[in-house]
Design a protein around this motif. Sequence first.
Motif, short mmCIF file in Angstrom:
data_model
loop_
_atom_site.label_atom_id
_atom_site.label_comp_id
_atom_site.label_asym_id
_atom_site.label_seq_id
_atom_site.Cartn_x
_atom_site.Cartn_y
_atom_site.Cartn_z
N SER A 110 10.05 11.21 6.62
CA SER A 110 8.86 10.42 6.29
C SER A 110 8.74 9.25 7.26
CB SER A 110 8.93 9.91 4.85
OG SER A 110 10.12 9.17 4.64
N ASN A 111 7.51 8.77 7.39
CA ASN A 111 7.22 7.67 8.29
C ASN A 111 7.46 6.34 7.57
OD1 ASN A 111 5.88 5.67 9.88
ND2 ASN A 111 4.69 7.27 10.86
N GLY A 112 8.61 5.73 7.84
CA GLY A 112 8.98 4.50 7.16
C GLY A 112 8.02 3.36 7.42
N GLY A 113 7.48 3.30 8.64
CA GLY A 113 6.53 2.23 8.97
C GLY A 113 5.27 2.31 8.13
N LEU A 114 4.73 3.51 7.96
CA LEU A 114 3.53 3.68 7.16
C LEU A 114 3.81 3.42 5.68
CD1 LEU A 114 1.83 6.80 8.80
CD2 LEU A 114 1.41 4.38 9.20
N TRP A 115 5.01 3.81 5.24
CA TRP A 115 5.39 3.54 3.86
C TRP A 115 5.44 2.04 3.60
CZ3 TRP A 115 5.82 5.41 -0.86
CH2 TRP A 115 6.65 4.77 -1.78
N LEU A 116 6.03 1.29 4.52
CA LEU A 116 6.10 -0.16 4.37
C LEU A 116 4.71 -0.78 4.42
CD1 LEU A 116 9.24 -1.06 6.51
CD2 LEU A 116 8.93 -1.50 4.07
N ALA A 117 3.85 -0.22 5.27
CA ALA A 117 2.49 -0.74 5.36
C ALA A 117 1.74 -0.54 4.05
CB ALA A 117 1.74 -0.06 6.51
N PHE A 118 1.84 0.65 3.48
CA PHE A 118 1.12 0.95 2.24
C PHE A 118 1.68 0.15 1.07
CE2 PHE A 118 -0.10 3.32 -1.51
CZ PHE A 118 -1.42 3.66 -1.24
N THR A 119 3.00 0.17 0.93
CA THR A 119 3.60 -0.54 -0.21
C THR A 119 3.51 -2.05 -0.04
OG1 THR A 119 5.81 -0.38 0.82
CG2 THR A 119 5.18 1.35 -0.75
N GLY A 120 3.37 -2.51 1.21
CA GLY A 120 3.17 -3.94 1.42
C GLY A 120 1.87 -4.41 0.80
N LYS A 121 0.89 -3.52 0.70
CA LYS A 121 -0.41 -3.89 0.11
C LYS A 121 -0.49 -3.52 -1.37
CE LYS A 121 -5.41 -3.39 0.72
NZ LYS A 121 -5.65 -4.83 0.64
N TYR A 122 0.03 -2.34 -1.71
CA TYR A 122 -0.17 -1.83 -3.06
C TYR A 122 1.09 -1.78 -3.93
CZ TYR A 122 -4.57 -0.20 -1.04
OH TYR A 122 -5.79 -0.14 -0.43
N GLY A 123 2.26 -1.89 -3.33
CA GLY A 123 3.49 -1.73 -4.08
C GLY A 123 4.15 -3.04 -4.45
N ASP A 124 5.39 -2.95 -4.90
CA ASP A 124 6.17 -4.14 -5.21
C ASP A 124 7.52 -4.04 -4.53
OD1 ASP A 124 7.73 -2.40 -6.75
OD2 ASP A 124 6.79 -2.98 -8.63
N GLU A 125 8.47 -4.92 -4.91
CA GLU A 125 9.75 -4.96 -4.20
C GLU A 125 10.54 -3.66 -4.36
OE1 GLU A 125 10.31 -6.42 -8.33
OE2 GLU A 125 8.95 -6.96 -6.69
N ARG A 126 10.35 -2.96 -5.47
CA ARG A 126 11.04 -1.68 -5.65
C ARG A 126 10.59 -0.67 -4.60
NH1 ARG A 126 9.11 -0.66 -11.63
NH2 ARG A 126 7.34 -1.75 -10.71
N ASP A 127 9.28 -0.62 -4.38
CA ASP A 127 8.71 0.35 -3.45
C ASP A 127 9.06 0.00 -2.01
OD1 ASP A 127 7.27 1.66 -5.63
OD2 ASP A 127 6.01 -0.13 -5.61
N ARG A 128 8.89 -1.27 -1.65
CA ARG A 128 9.16 -1.66 -0.27
C ARG A 128 10.65 -1.52 0.05
NH1 ARG A 128 5.19 -5.34 -1.90
NH2 ARG A 128 6.72 -6.91 -2.54
#
Length: 327
Positions: A110-128
């Motif tokens: 998986s693309n970790g950068g895109l995951w961080l980008a998405f969860t940075g806007k919509y997620g919380d500390e668990r997701d990031r």
Amino acid sequence: MNKIPGGLMLIPLVLGSVVGTFFPGFLELGSFTTALFKDSALPLIAVLIFATGMQITARTSGPVLATTGTLLLTKSLIPAALVALAGSVWGIEGFLGVSVLALMATVDNSNGGLWLAFTGKYGDERDRGAYMASALNDGPFISMVFLGASGLADIPLTAFLAAIIPLALGFVVGNLDPRWTEVMRPVPNIVIPFFAFALGTGIDLRDVVSGGASGILVGVIAVALTAALTYAGYRFILRRGSRSGIAIASATTAGNAVATPAIIGAIDPAFEPYVAVATAQVASAVLVSAILAPLLATIVLKRQGGLESADDGEPAPATADDGHGTA
């Protein structure tokens, strides 16, 4: 940007791929231009990882590990096992011009950068914090294991440590001085557009075109399969309720997966005839998944009421059925 699902990340990513494909000279001007628009992805992601570590308290570290394990299981291990099973049925040549090599290289990382980008806007500390799953599934390791080349597969300890040290240091600093946690809280919305653009410059649209319809098919299959599995993991294992759609953003393929077919082909000559086509297909799948996964994740979140605070750029607060604090 706010009207397009995942636009904070998606728009700069696509613009970066256009510039990297058709105007590469712009990226080679040097000085601050090259540093910001081409070479900034890793440093900015590192800053985001450090800031993410600051948001993880001793109370929430258990849920972070639980989320990481769930993503690793549903995004990498189960998909890789299913592709290996398909290979035992159809052979390594696969079906419809899609080889098992292309599928494996696409679905198990998986693309970790895109995951961080998405969860940075919509997620919380668990997701990031669960970006660690991307550190573990990065590269050809899981592909080699599930394709029978595990004797040569290894994740160097130093590489793993290098990936988690910024998170660990952020965790220490944030827990020692909560003021730093507040100072770093705006970091995601600041750095995401810049490192998304830089990531995009590494996607050559000509490789996407050469992958053709089969490459699009690979990307669609990978997103559909892993989106369903990761969503199920968030929904039924982590019990994240209306926020379960966040997991779908992990249904991407990392850019370095383009090199996996060649690595596997060099290890096992049986796969060599499929390397060229698989490489083009994976390159296509990288872009297809980078577009589809965040779009699908946002649509699901919106339909299930998981975007209460998305308009102002803050993650939606945890609700009673979110499972906040569960391991």
